[in-house]
Design a protein around this motif. Structure first.
Motif, PDB file in Angstrom:
ATOM      1  N   MET A 143       0.840  -1.222   0.000  1.00 27.59           N
ATOM      2  CA  MET A 143       0.000   0.000   0.000  1.00 27.59           C
ATOM      3  C   MET A 143       0.866   1.260   0.000  1.00 27.59           C
ATOM      4  O   MET A 143       0.599   2.213  -0.730  1.00 27.59           O
ATOM      5  CB  MET A 143      -0.934   0.019   1.223  1.00 27.59           C
ATOM      6  N   GLU A 144       1.913   1.239   0.823  1.00 31.81           N
ATOM      7  CA  GLU A 144       2.804   2.417   0.887  1.00 31.81           C
ATOM      8  C   GLU A 144       3.443   2.671  -0.476  1.00 31.81           C
ATOM      9  O   GLU A 144       3.516   3.812  -0.937  1.00 31.81           O
ATOM     10  CB  GLU A 144       3.918   2.173   1.900  1.00 31.81           C
ATOM     11  N   VAL A 145       3.897   1.579  -1.114  1.00 32.16           N
ATOM     12  CA  VAL A 145       4.582   1.731  -2.409  1.00 32.16           C
ATOM     13  C   VAL A 145       3.588   2.200  -3.474  1.00 32.16           C
ATOM     14  O   VAL A 145       3.906   3.082  -4.288  1.00 32.16           O
ATOM     15  CB  VAL A 145       5.267   0.397  -2.831  1.00 32.16           C
ATOM     16  N   ILE A 164      10.871   4.260   1.054  1.00 34.19           N
ATOM     17  CA  ILE A 164       9.977   3.297   1.727  1.00 34.19           C
ATOM     18  C   ILE A 164      10.701   1.954   1.884  1.00 34.19           C
ATOM     19  O   ILE A 164      10.667   1.319   2.939  1.00 34.19           O
ATOM     20  CB  ILE A 164       8.668   3.121   0.900  1.00 34.19           C
ATOM     21  N   GLY A 165      11.389   1.537   0.800  1.00 38.76           N
ATOM     22  CA  GLY A 165      12.134   0.268   0.824  1.00 38.76           C
ATOM     23  C   GLY A 165      13.220   0.281   1.893  1.00 38.76           C
ATOM     24  O   GLY A 165      13.402  -0.698   2.620  1.00 38.76           O
ATOM     25  N   ILE A 166      13.914   1.404   2.006  1.00 34.23           N
ATOM     26  CA  ILE A 166      14.981   1.519   3.012  1.00 34.23           C
ATOM     27  C   ILE A 166      14.378   1.438   4.414  1.00 34.23           C
ATOM     28  O   ILE A 166      14.829   0.659   5.262  1.00 34.23           O
ATOM     29  CB  ILE A 166      15.759   2.847   2.818  1.00 34.23           C
ATOM     30  N   ASP A 167      13.314   2.224   4.656  1.00 31.32           N
ATOM     31  CA  ASP A 167      12.716   2.253   5.995  1.00 31.32           C
ATOM     32  C   ASP A 167      12.196   0.866   6.392  1.00 31.32           C
ATOM     33  O   ASP A 167      12.355   0.435   7.534  1.00 31.32           O
ATOM     34  CB  ASP A 167      11.556   3.273   6.039  1.00 31.32           C
ATOM     35  N   TRP A 168      11.580   0.183   5.420  1.00 32.70           N
ATOM     36  CA  TRP A 168      11.029  -1.155   5.704  1.00 32.70           C
ATOM     37  C   TRP A 168      12.164  -2.123   6.064  1.00 32.70           C
ATOM     38  O   TRP A 168      12.070  -2.891   7.035  1.00 32.70           O
ATOM     39  CB  TRP A 168      10.242  -1.656   4.494  1.00 32.70           C
ATOM     40  N   CYS A 169      13.233  -2.053   5.285  1.00 30.74           N
ATOM     41  CA  CYS A 169      14.356  -2.966   5.483  1.00 30.74           C
ATOM     42  C   CYS A 169      15.074  -2.660   6.811  1.00 30.74           C
ATOM     43  O   CYS A 169      15.539  -3.577   7.491  1.00 30.74           O
ATOM     44  CB  CYS A 169      15.306  -2.860   4.292  1.00 30.74           C
ATOM     45  N   VAL A 170      15.136  -1.389   7.177  1.00 28.99           N
ATOM     46  CA  VAL A 170      15.750  -1.017   8.465  1.00 28.99           C
ATOM     47  C   VAL A 170      14.918  -1.611   9.609  1.00 28.99           C
ATOM     48  O   VAL A 170      15.454  -2.191  10.558  1.00 28.99           O
ATOM     49  CB  VAL A 170      15.849   0.530   8.603  1.00 28.99           C
TER      50      VAL A 170
END
Ligand code: FAD
Length: 315
Positions: A262-264, A276-282
């Motif tokens: 949804m965020e993407v 978003i990908g970075i934050d999710w992976c962190v």
């Protein structure tokens, strides 16, 4: 040094590792170094280098006929491993496949690695293809490849007339699938065959990428319940562009959690998607560190800038 020794030396602290792809044929090796350089500050004890076998491509000719061509787009795994060990003085972990290799070629590949002082290998079956046909006198499953490496570690070469054979000392890693391998009829059967890879000599597992840590935790639980005791290193990949929403499930047969999707979907451009990908992976990385994983293994796919941003928040 072996990956298992690096794990031991970590004394329970999570360490950083990553995987790179050889450059496309014709490209310069410096493109690899440019991607490795910014990640060295996080002190990876080893770097994985994937192996890419030949592929079939179909080319339309001027007369309208279709020509089937065999190409190897990314050769050079062994050379890159040697270059990495030389330049960075860290261990390189080449991947080695069943697909495209006879047992004889596998043995010769391993001899090259041994001469180069490479102590680790990651044994895979083959890059996904609709119908995998093993080479005549090749291996069908990764567990058989692991057996061959284990035999070599005992000094048993294919030609039993060889004399004064020298046992190799490879540490073998294998792939594990928290969301099950795409061809496995059930996760139980997949874990059953994963156990066979361990029984045949593999000393640790690296997982396929996943985006929901619960899938990893459940997979580890199932493996442990089934008697698999070796380290299980989580593999992570940050989403970087909108098209990953379709490409990643299609290619790797893994699910993306709704909240991430949804965020993407709502993101206004790929710059926003990357963040978003970075934050999710962190978030995933922090939870996995808390759970005490020995390594966080990042699939860089040859692009290190987002991995650097993630690693700088974790290590
Ligand atoms: C960490 C990691 C690294 C990878 N690196 C590369 C790479 O460098 N290059 C590349 O091309 N691809 C790579 N891949 C992809 C991998 O090669 C494919 O996913 C391949 O299809 C499966 O490899 P495997 O080692 O899991 O195979 P296997 O363990 O052989 O499993 C393949 C399937 O067969 C089943 N199976 C296994 N053994 C048996 C048996 N004895 N009898 C019946 N069924 C069995 C398994 O359950 C599974 O469904 C990698 C994947 C991962 C997770």
């Amino acid at each position: 040094m072996k990956v298992t020794e690096h794990i031991k030396n970590g004394n329970g602290k999570t360490q950083f590792s990553f995987e790179i792809l050889p450059p496309l044929k014709g490209e310069n090796i410096h493109s690899i170094f440019e991607n490795i350089d910014p990640l060295m500050e996080f002190q990876p004890p080893y770097i994985n280098v994937t192996y890419h076998r030949e592929e079939y491509v179909f080319k339309e000719l001027k007369n309208g006929l279709i020509e089937k061509k065999i190409v190897r787009k990314r050769p050079g795994t062994v050379g890159i491993c040697a270059a990495i060990q030389n330049k960075y003085v860290v261990d390189a972990v080449p991947h080695i496949l069943c697909g495209g290799f006879t047992k004889e070629e596998t043995e010769n590949f391993l001899i090259d690695l041994q001469f180069l002082g490479i102590d680790n290998v990651m044994g895979d079956a083959v890059k996904s293809e609709t119908y995998f046909t093993p080479e005549k006198n090749g291996h069908k499953y990764a567990c058989d490849l692991v057996s061959q490496i284990n035999d070599l570690n005992k000094g048993t070469y294919l030609d039993d007339e060889l004399q004064h054979t020298f046992p190799t000392d490879f540490c073998v890693g294998v792939a594990g699938y928290p969301e099950k391998h795409m061809e496995a009829p059930s996760s139980e059967s997949d874990i059953h065959f994963l156990k066979k890879k361990i029984k045949n000599g593999a000393e640790y597992i690296v997982t396929q990428m996943f985006f929901d840590n619960e899938k990893y935790f459940k997979f580890v639980e199932k493996c442990r319940a089934d008697g698999i005791t070796v380290p299980i290193i989580p593999g992570l990949k940050p989403i970087a562009v909108k098209s990953h929403l379709n490409l990643i499930p299609h290619r790797f047969k893994v699910d993306l959690p709704d909240a991430l999707v949804m965020e993407v979907v709502k993101a206004k451009d790929n710059k926003a998607v990357r963040q978003i990908g970075i934050d999710w992976c962190v978030k995933q990385s922090k939870e996995l560190v808390k759970a005490g994983v020995p390594f966080l293994h990042y699939y860089s796919m040859g692009k290190s800038s987002n991995i650097k941003e993630i690693a700088s928040q974790i290590f």
